[in-house]
Scaffold this motif. Structure first.
Motif, PDB file in Angstrom:
ATOM      1  N   UNK A 320      42.583  39.350  40.035  1.00 58.08           N
ATOM      2  CA  UNK A 320      44.167  39.588  39.593  1.00 58.08           C
ATOM      3  C   UNK A 320      44.685  40.500  38.922  1.00 58.08           C
ATOM      4  N   UNK A 321      43.841  40.983  38.011  1.00 56.55           N
ATOM      5  CA  UNK A 321      44.015  42.350  37.159  1.00 56.55           C
ATOM      6  C   UNK A 321      44.087  43.535  38.141  1.00 56.55           C
ATOM      7  N   UNK A 322      43.478  43.607  39.150  1.00 60.06           N
ATOM      8  CA  UNK A 322      43.447  44.843  40.060  1.00 60.06           C
ATOM      9  C   UNK A 322      44.653  44.795  41.055  1.00 60.06           C
ATOM     10  N   UNK A 323      45.077  43.469  41.277  1.00 57.33           N
ATOM     11  CA  UNK A 323      46.248  43.581  42.103  1.00 57.33           C
ATOM     12  C   UNK A 323      47.539  43.999  41.273  1.00 57.33           C
ATOM     13  N   UNK A 324      47.434  44.154  40.029  1.00 62.18           N
ATOM     14  CA  UNK A 324      48.611  44.719  39.393  1.00 62.18           C
ATOM     15  C   UNK A 324      48.532  46.254  39.401  1.00 62.18           C
ATOM     16  N   UNK A 325      47.519  46.881  39.927  1.00 58.83           N
ATOM     17  CA  UNK A 325      47.408  48.315  40.097  1.00 58.83           C
ATOM     18  C   UNK A 325      48.393  48.783  41.016  1.00 58.83           C
ATOM     19  N   UNK A 326      49.482  49.669  41.061  1.00 58.09           N
ATOM     20  CA  UNK A 326      50.555  49.961  42.035  1.00 58.09           C
ATOM     21  C   UNK A 326      49.876  51.251  42.722  1.00 58.09           C
TER      22      UNK A 326
END
Length: 339
Positions: A320-326
């Protein structure tokens, strides 16, 4: 009838209304859940009525309130003064209602650690649907109470928490119900008031966790820390250092083998990851890498004591955290590091 007494010019009639409500508060202290539910239903209606008569628009982001215009034939200031007088009439009653509700607060769904019939702290195995329904009504009532007088509710809760620290009111039940009440009013204060309140609460709970001895005591405090922080994502998003401290504390709890603590730590971590994901991939001031990068470097140690289903929850939080990386290349790098 209450509305007629509220508008009465006779002080004795208005005092009779207050006295009647005070009797209801005393009745609610009787150890009978059905009696309490009847009292609670009246309190919910009363607080909703007071709230609606005072405010028609509440911006939850900044806490701005706009007075209701009830009677277009009367000046706005006069109408507002009427509602202020009405609130003052019930002030002492609302204070006592808050005290009773803190004492009787029902357990929310997120709390997995309970005291069994033998007085031992265990992991909850079944959901109490009656308690969850009661919590919902109590939460709604507490939100109305907080909107009506946020400073009063804040003062009551801080004073009750201070008594946990000095030991004068310490017990598992007292701490539980207080923290469940604290968690229930998330979003009901202005952002600045919530910041002041929550910094005080989290610092005191972390201190309590350090000071208490015994596995059961620590498990109870840990459960309450996790519940409270999980209810206030707006505060955590706005205050990185507190967010980082809280998540590192959750990692500590993931090594605590007391039944229920690890499950609750993983559940809370996932909830925070979903609500604050962007904060974990940003390189914050004074730091040389993002939190998620640092976390993945110590992944093996962090999840070393978790059961397979708990580790699965942890990986879901990391994803979930990694998915926020653009930046796609960096996201792929983080993904590889998590494998």
């Amino acid at each position: 009838m209450p509305a007629l007494l509220e508008r009465s010019l006779d002080p004795a009639q208005r005092q009779a209304l207050v006295t009647g409500n005070m009797y209801l508060v005393k009745i609610a202290r009787v150890n009978d859940i059905e009696v309490f539910k009847v009292c609670l239903e009246w309190w919910r209606n009363l607080t909703e009525s007071l709230y609606q008569s005072l405010f028609t628009i509440l911006d939850y982001a900044v806490g701005e309130r706009v007075p209701v215009q009830l009677d277009p034939d009367r000046p706005a200031l006069e109408r507002l003064e009427d509602q202020h007088v009405r609130r003052q009439l019930y002030a002492s009653v609302l204070y006592q209602i808050a005290l009773v509700m803190i004492q009787r607060m029902a357990k929310p769904e997120e709390v997995l650690i309970v005291e069994d019939e033998n007085g031992e702290i265990v992991r909850e195995t079944t959901k109490d649907t009656d308690a969850l329904a009661l919590y919902k009504t109590m939460r709604e009532t507490f939100i109305f109470l907080t909107h009506i007088d946020p400073l009063d509710i804040e003062t009551i809760m801080i004073e009750k928490l201070d008594r946990q620290l000095d030991g004068s009111e310490w017990s598992w039940q007292n701490l539980n119900t207080l923290c469940w009440a604290i968690g229930s009013i998330s979003g009901a204060m202005s952002e600045e008031s919530e910041k002041r309140f929550l910094i005080h609460v989290i610092k005191d709970l972390l201190r309590l966790c350090e000071e208490k001895r015994g596995k059961d005591n620590k498990a109870v405090v840990a459960a309450n820390i996790m519940y409270v922080v999980g209810q206030y994502p707006r505060f955590l998003r706005a205050h990185w250092r507190f967010l980082k401290t809280v998540v590192n504390k959750l990692f500590e709890f993931m090594h605590e083998l007391h039944p229920g603590v690890q499950d609750m730590a993983c559940d809370t971590f996932l909830k925070i990851a979903q609500k604050c994901r962007r904060q974990f991939v940003i390189v914050h001031s004074g730091e040389h890498q993002s939190f998620v990068s640092e976390m993945l470097e110590h992944l093996e140690n962090t999840i070393g004591d978790l059961e397979p289903h708990q580790a699965h929850s942890f990986y879901e939080s990391a994803a979930t955290m990694i998915s926020a990386e653009t930046e796609c290349w960096y996201a792929r790098r983080l993904h590889q590091a998590s494998l």
